[in-house]
Design an enzyme around this catalytic site. Structure first.
Site, PDB file in Angstrom:
ATOM      1  N   PRO A 212       0.829  -1.212   0.000  1.00 58.39           N
ATOM      2  CA  PRO A 212       0.000   0.000   0.000  1.00 58.39           C
ATOM      3  C   PRO A 212       0.861   1.259   0.000  1.00 58.39           C
ATOM      4  O   PRO A 212       2.054   1.214   0.313  1.00 58.39           O
ATOM      5  CB  PRO A 212      -0.804  -0.121   1.307  1.00 58.39           C
ATOM      6  CG  PRO A 212      -0.660  -1.530   1.751  1.00 58.39           C
ATOM      7  CD  PRO A 212       0.652  -2.006   1.230  1.00 58.39           C
ATOM      8  N   GLY A 214       2.656   4.550   1.236  1.00 57.88           N
ATOM      9  CA  GLY A 214       3.126   5.025   2.536  1.00 57.88           C
ATOM     10  C   GLY A 214       3.771   3.982   3.411  1.00 57.88           C
ATOM     11  O   GLY A 214       4.072   4.256   4.573  1.00 57.88           O
ATOM     12  N   THR A 215       3.998   2.759   2.894  1.00 56.25           N
ATOM     13  CA  THR A 215       4.578   1.714   3.735  1.00 56.25           C
ATOM     14  C   THR A 215       6.107   1.712   3.702  1.00 56.25           C
ATOM     15  O   THR A 215       6.727   0.924   4.417  1.00 56.25           O
ATOM     16  CB  THR A 215       4.056   0.334   3.299  1.00 56.25           C
ATOM     17  OG1 THR A 215       4.192   0.193   1.882  1.00 56.25           O
ATOM     18  CG2 THR A 215       2.593   0.177   3.668  1.00 56.25           C
ATOM     19  N   GLY A 216       6.725   2.530   2.860  1.00 57.99           N
ATOM     20  CA  GLY A 216       8.174   2.668   2.898  1.00 57.99           C
ATOM     21  C   GLY A 216       8.906   1.935   1.796  1.00 57.99           C
ATOM     22  O   GLY A 216      10.062   1.549   1.977  1.00 57.99           O
ATOM     23  N   GLU A 433     -23.596   8.680  19.666  1.00 61.57           N
ATOM     24  CA  GLU A 433     -22.290   8.090  19.949  1.00 61.57           C
ATOM     25  C   GLU A 433     -22.362   7.109  21.116  1.00 61.57           C
ATOM     26  O   GLU A 433     -21.697   6.070  21.098  1.00 61.57           O
ATOM     27  CB  GLU A 433     -21.259   9.189  20.244  1.00 61.57           C
ATOM     28  CG  GLU A 433     -20.989  10.141  19.086  1.00 61.57           C
ATOM     29  CD  GLU A 433     -20.568   9.421  17.825  1.00 61.57           C
ATOM     30  OE1 GLU A 433     -19.950   8.340  17.927  1.00 61.57           O
ATOM     31  OE2 GLU A 433     -20.863   9.924  16.722  1.00 61.57           O
ATOM     32  N   ASP A 509     -22.030   5.397   8.880  1.00 63.23           N
ATOM     33  CA  ASP A 509     -22.290   4.098   9.516  1.00 63.23           C
ATOM     34  C   ASP A 509     -23.000   3.165   8.538  1.00 63.23           C
ATOM     35  O   ASP A 509     -22.681   1.974   8.457  1.00 63.23           O
ATOM     36  CB  ASP A 509     -23.148   4.278  10.772  1.00 63.23           C
ATOM     37  CG  ASP A 509     -22.498   5.206  11.779  1.00 63.23           C
ATOM     38  OD1 ASP A 509     -21.262   5.254  11.821  1.00 63.23           O
ATOM     39  OD2 ASP A 509     -23.245   5.886  12.511  1.00 63.23           O
TER      40      ASP A 509
END
Length: 618
Positions: A212, A214-216, A433, A509
């Site tokens: 994915p 942004g995982t490096g 909530e 939701d």
């Protein structure tokens, strides 16, 4: 035929032809006509009148004996005039003497042919040539040619980091131990190729990093180069895409040529799916992209891996890559770079926390639990947001509260301080909530409630309930998914019970509950009617997971009915839980309404204590 030299040559010849045409028009058509228009033609009697009025200051008598050029002083303004001489006027010279006219060269004599040629042709052409050279140099720089060349098409513009100038090591990368272990072997081969050649082992020609965003993946590639201390070529797949046909393939050739010259080295192609997509063979497709891909396949097949040239690729769309690119001999290894687990998130947080001043009592384990599902880039952003929050509050170091708040900032956005809810809306949100939290707490196999707030956020949320798992969770049972759907319907159920009305606050939701229910039936095989049959396909799993149904229209209708039945059943379960705990619903909603934010500990303390005597709300 050399593409790199032919294309600019044709362009410059075209411009030079235009320049010559313009010069011809200026010299033979425009300049003479302008010069003629600047001389006023008069009659001879007007010339005599000007002489009598002593307005003529200079006179030029042409050799033809007929033409006279003279200068008239008209109230301080000099005008050059032209007239024809009358042959019978034998006293013209005397009249000119009497009027005190000066004999001079009114119209300058024509310059020498050489000087005229230099001024009219050589100097303008030289100026235009200089301008063309400057423009071509600028175009070459902007199109990847770099400085010093004239329209250098086909040159690779890969960034080259020599040795470990990137300054990144494996110690700077955390949370991806498996990926680092697989890449360490490549680094070891570059350092000690002898022990591998002794047994006959060959270094993998290429490794594909998939995962994915942004995982490096890019960070890992730079860390490999930093550990191996070899030149590192970094280029994006989109930089191969060119406007001119053949330019992308030329760039690929140049990149591998440079890599072979600097071997051992590492070539990193980021977002390789840009040029590595499957070839569909359709007429009228992107021929330039396919030519670039074919050249990449040829170069990866042709270069000698024993020299120590390693190709690293990165993508988050591996399913779109051409099978020929993925076969052994090109990309021998596929290295998954997934979202970090709990231990990985904790290690990543510690790595980034070294860059800021942080309190000694920060519990990274709690932060890692609350940031479930976050990528390495998001965790780095969480740490940075905590530091920024500490600065805003006037502190010199970040605290646990800063990190917890920064998680909420990344998930739901900043607090929207200028949005003030009415008392009625605030009460509705409070019950909504608490409805989520109470349904979650009264079910087994549900994640514990960590925090509840009704402070609006910039993401558009008027409030939210945060649940945090005690440990890492890799599998979800049918009961857990059903409980999650029930929890999602708990907010709407509380509105129905207390206010006998419903609002738009449950839109998110509803979307999540529907997605979960459809996945249970069409993908996870959790329906008795369809058994273990997949009715839905998932593509781009690393980019949100787009789904498409793979069944008949009649089956789709049945799936829709099953989804509605499943959500309705969990909705009824949520209503039953809230009805059975009505007093606690009122008590918790009142506490949340007064305090706006309550922690999981406060929530459980109120839930487990004896209920207060409260009247039912209407």
């Amino acid at each position: 035929m050399d593409i790199k030299s032919k294309k600019p040559k044709q362009s410059l010849i075209f411009y030079y032809v235009i320049v010559l045409v313009v010069l011809f028009a200026l010299n033979f058509l425009i300049f003479p006509s302008i010069r003629e228009r600047s001389i006023v033609e008069t009659t001879y009697d007007q010339f005599i009148d000007y002489l009598d009025e002593k307005k003529v200051t200079e006179v030029q008598l042409e050799d033809d004996g007929v033409t006279i050029y003279y200068v008239v002083d008209d109230n301080g303004k000099e005008i050059i005039c032209k007239t024809g001489r009358v042959s019978e006027d034998y006293h013209l010279i005397d009249r000119l003497d009497e009027a005190g006219v000066k004999f001079a060269q009114v119209i300058p004599t024509q310059a020498s042919p050489i000087l005229t040629f230099l001024i009219s042709w050589i100097i303008p052409i030289g100026l235009f040539a200089l301008l063309g050279w400057w423009i071509s140099k600028k175009m070459a720089s902007s199109m990847g040619g770099g400085p010093g060349g004239s329209m250098m098409f086909g040159k690779s513009n890969a960034k080259i980091y020599v040795k470990s100038s990137t300054g990144i090591k494996f110690s700077d990368v955390a949370g991806e131990d498996e990926a680092k272990e697989l890449l360490t072997e490549i680094v070891d081969y570059l350092h000690n190729p002898g022990k591998y050649k002794e047994i006959g082992a060959e270094m993998p020609k290429g490794a594909l990093l998939v995962g994915p965003p942004g995982t490096g993946k890019t960070l890992l590639a730079k860390a490999v180069a930093g550990e191996a201390e070899v030149p590192f070529f970094s280029i994006s797949g989109s930089e191969f895409v060119e406007m001119f046909v053949g330019m992308g393939a030329a760039k690929v050739r140049d990149l591998f040529k440079q890599a072979n010259e600097k071997a051992p080295c590492i070539v990193f192609i980021d977002e390789i799916d840009t040029i590595g997509k499957k070839r569909d063979g359709q007429i009228g497709g992107n021929d330039e992209r396919e030519q670039t891909l074919n050249q990449l396949l040829t170069e990866m097949d042709g270069f000698d891996g024993s020299k120590g040239v390693v190709i690293l690729g990165a993508t988050n769309r591996p399913d779109s890559l051409d099978p020929a690119l993925l076969r052994p001999g090109r990309f021998d290894r596929r290295i998954p770079v997934e979202l970090p687990d709990l231990k990985g998130r904790e290690d990543i947080l510690k790595v980034h926390a070294k860059k800021i001043k942080i309190s000694d009592d920060v519990n990274f384990s709690d932060i890692a639990k609350a940031a479930a599902g976050a990528s390495g880039a998001e965790l780095a952003n969480i740490v940075n947001e905590a530091a920024l929050r500490a600065v805003r509050d006037g502190r010199r170091f970040a605290t646990q509260a800063d990190l917890e708040e920064s998680i909420e900032v990344v998930i739901a956005g900043y607090q929207k301080k200028n949005r003030v809810l009415s008392e009625k809306e605030k009460l509705i949100v409070a019950y909504h909530e608490i409805g989520h939290a109470l349904v979650a707490a009264k079910q087994s196999n549900s994640a514990p409630v960590h925090k509840i707030t009704i402070i609006p956020r910039t993401s558009g949320a008027l409030g939210y309930t945060m649940q945090v798992e005690d440990g890492e969770h890799y599998l979800m049972s049918k009961e857990e998914l059903e409980n999650k759907i029930a929890t999602l319907t708990g907010g709407r159920a509380a509105e129905e019970l207390i206010f006998h009305s419903i609002t738009t606050g449950a839109s998110n939701d509803i979307e999540q509950a529907t997605k979960l229910a459809r996945g249970m039936i069409s993908r996870f095989g959790m329906s008795d009617e369809f058994d273990m049959v997949a009715m839905e396909n998932v593509t781009n799993q690393y980019l949100g997971g787009d789904t498409s149904l793979a069944c008949s229209f009649e089956t789709q209708t049945q799936i829709d009915k099953k989804v509605v039945e499943l959500v309705r059943a969990q909705h009824q379960k949520a209503l039953k839980i809230l009805q059975d705990n009505m007093r606690k619903l009122h008590e918790l909603a009142k506490y949340l309404f007064d305090h706006e934010t309550i922690t999981g500990e406060e929530f459980m303390e109120i839930l487990n204590r004896a209920p207060e005597s409260l009247p039912n709300a209407e």
